[in-house]
Scaffold this active site. Structure first.
Site, short mmCIF file in Angstrom:
data_model
loop_
_atom_site.label_atom_id
_atom_site.label_comp_id
_atom_site.label_asym_id
_atom_site.label_seq_id
_atom_site.Cartn_x
_atom_site.Cartn_y
_atom_site.Cartn_z
N CYS A 269 0.87 -1.25 -0.04
CA CYS A 269 0.09 -0.05 -0.08
C CYS A 269 0.82 1.23 0.22
O CYS A 269 0.55 2.29 -0.61
CB CYS A 269 -0.92 -0.04 1.22
SG CYS A 269 -2.30 -0.92 1.04
N ASP B 3 10.68 -6.27 -8.36
CA ASP B 3 11.10 -7.10 -7.05
C ASP B 3 12.27 -6.61 -6.42
O ASP B 3 13.30 -6.67 -7.27
CB ASP B 3 10.69 -8.50 -7.41
CG ASP B 3 10.66 -9.24 -6.01
OD1 ASP B 3 9.56 -9.58 -5.69
OD2 ASP B 3 11.72 -9.20 -5.14
N HIS C 60 -6.18 -2.25 -0.95
CA HIS C 60 -5.87 -3.54 -0.01
C HIS C 60 -6.59 -4.73 -0.23
O HIS C 60 -7.76 -4.78 0.40
CB HIS C 60 -5.37 -2.92 1.39
CG HIS C 60 -4.73 -3.98 1.94
ND1 HIS C 60 -3.11 -4.17 2.01
CD2 HIS C 60 -5.20 -5.16 3.01
CE1 HIS C 60 -3.11 -5.23 2.82
NE2 HIS C 60 -3.99 -5.83 3.42
N ASN D 131 1.59 -16.36 -4.31
CA ASN D 131 1.66 -17.01 -2.98
C ASN D 131 0.51 -16.45 -2.06
O ASN D 131 0.29 -15.15 -1.72
CB ASN D 131 2.97 -16.68 -2.25
CG ASN D 131 4.16 -17.40 -3.09
OD1 ASN D 131 4.15 -18.46 -3.60
ND2 ASN D 131 5.31 -16.53 -3.08
N THR E 59 4.84 -13.33 2.31
CA THR E 59 5.56 -12.34 3.11
C THR E 59 4.70 -11.43 3.05
O THR E 59 5.03 -10.45 4.28
CB THR E 59 6.96 -12.52 2.97
OG1 THR E 59 7.41 -11.87 1.56
CG2 THR E 59 7.71 -13.72 3.04
N HIS F 110 -0.45 -10.03 -4.64
CA HIS F 110 0.42 -9.66 -5.70
C HIS F 110 0.74 -10.84 -6.56
O HIS F 110 0.43 -12.12 -6.06
CB HIS F 110 1.71 -9.20 -4.97
CG HIS F 110 2.29 -10.03 -4.01
ND1 HIS F 110 1.87 -10.07 -2.83
CD2 HIS F 110 3.29 -10.76 -4.38
CE1 HIS F 110 2.55 -11.17 -2.21
NE2 HIS F 110 3.60 -11.38 -3.11
N HIS G 20 3.65 -12.42 -9.06
CA HIS G 20 4.95 -12.31 -9.34
C HIS G 20 5.01 -12.83 -11.09
O HIS G 20 4.32 -13.74 -11.40
CB HIS G 20 5.77 -13.49 -8.82
CG HIS G 20 5.87 -13.18 -7.35
ND1 HIS G 20 7.09 -12.90 -6.66
CD2 HIS G 20 5.11 -13.54 -6.29
CE1 HIS G 20 6.89 -12.94 -5.27
NE2 HIS G 20 5.63 -13.45 -4.97
P1 DGP Z 1 5.91 -13.25 -1.38
O1 DGP Z 1 6.64 -14.21 -0.66
O2 DGP Z 1 5.18 -13.79 -2.45
O3 DGP Z 1 4.75 -12.36 -0.20
O4 DGP Z 1 6.88 -12.28 -2.02
C1 DGP Z 1 6.81 -10.71 -1.55
C2 DGP Z 1 7.93 -10.26 -2.44
O5 DGP Z 1 7.99 -8.77 -2.28
C3 DGP Z 1 9.30 -10.73 -2.26
O6 DGP Z 1 9.84 -11.47 -3.75
C4 DGP Z 1 10.11 -9.59 -2.13
C5 DGP Z 1 9.05 -8.51 -2.61
N1 DGP Z 1 9.34 -7.25 -1.69
C6 DGP Z 1 9.25 -6.97 -0.38
N2 DGP Z 1 9.50 -5.79 0.06
C7 DGP Z 1 9.62 -4.83 -1.10
C8 DGP Z 1 9.87 -3.72 -1.21
O7 DGP Z 1 10.03 -2.82 -0.34
N3 DGP Z 1 10.29 -3.28 -2.64
C9 DGP Z 1 10.18 -4.19 -3.59
N4 DGP Z 1 10.47 -3.71 -4.98
N5 DGP Z 1 9.56 -5.70 -3.55
C10 DGP Z 1 9.42 -5.83 -2.01
#
Ligand code: DGP
Length: 120
Positions: A13, A36, A52, A92, A100, A105, A107
């Site tokens: 967000c 990412d 959200h 995920n 996480t 989202h 990928h």
């Molecule tokens: P997931 O495991 O599917 O929740 O992946 C979350 C992804 O988000 C992980 O590949 C890293 C990415 N990520 C986390 N924090 C940030 C951020 O602050 N900026 C960017 N660009 N990506 C982020």
């Protein structure tokens, strides 16, 4: 689940709101795509709804148009990024999947051969 505007403690967000910097790839009225921070492939992009929503697990009929739009945007992004050899889309959802960031989202991974396996 109803789409809410913004959750104050949610990283994605805050990225959408421009409060945390990101490398923007695409944006429209309902979604935002950015690179990412920890790329797992030569091209690794995340696309998120601007509102959200926690994960795939809470999606309902009211979100169908939004998710459909996100997928047509994924096709546009893949074309722009020249992922003509193919790409993988992963979302995920929940702890067993290793989610996480608890903001829906997708990928978009490409730029290398990833083989047939889905789970390491
Ligand atoms: P997931 O495991 O599917 O929740 O992946 C979350 C992804 O988000 C992980 O590949 C890293 C990415 N990520 C986390 N924090 C940030 C951020 O602050 N900026 C960017 N660009 N990506 C982020």
């Amino acid at each position: 689940m109803a789409e809410t505007e913004k959750k104050a403690d949610c990283i994605f967000c805050r990225i959408v709101a421009g409060e945390i910097p990101s490398t923007k790839v695409f944006e429209d009225e309902v979604s935002y795509a950015f690179r990412d921070i920890n790329p797992q492939a030569p091209t690794h992009i995340l696309i998120v709804p601007k509102t959200h929503i926690e994960s795939c697990a809470v999606l309902g009929e009211e979100n169908e148009a939004l998710v459909g739009k996100i997928f047509s945007n994924i096709a546009k992004i893949a074309k722009e990024e020249k992922l003509s050899g193919g790409f993988r889309v992963i979302s995920n959802s929940g702890d067993d999947a290793g989610q996480t960031v608890h903001h829906l989202h997708f990928h978009i991974l490409g730029g290398k051969e990833m083989g047939e396996g889905l789970v390491p």
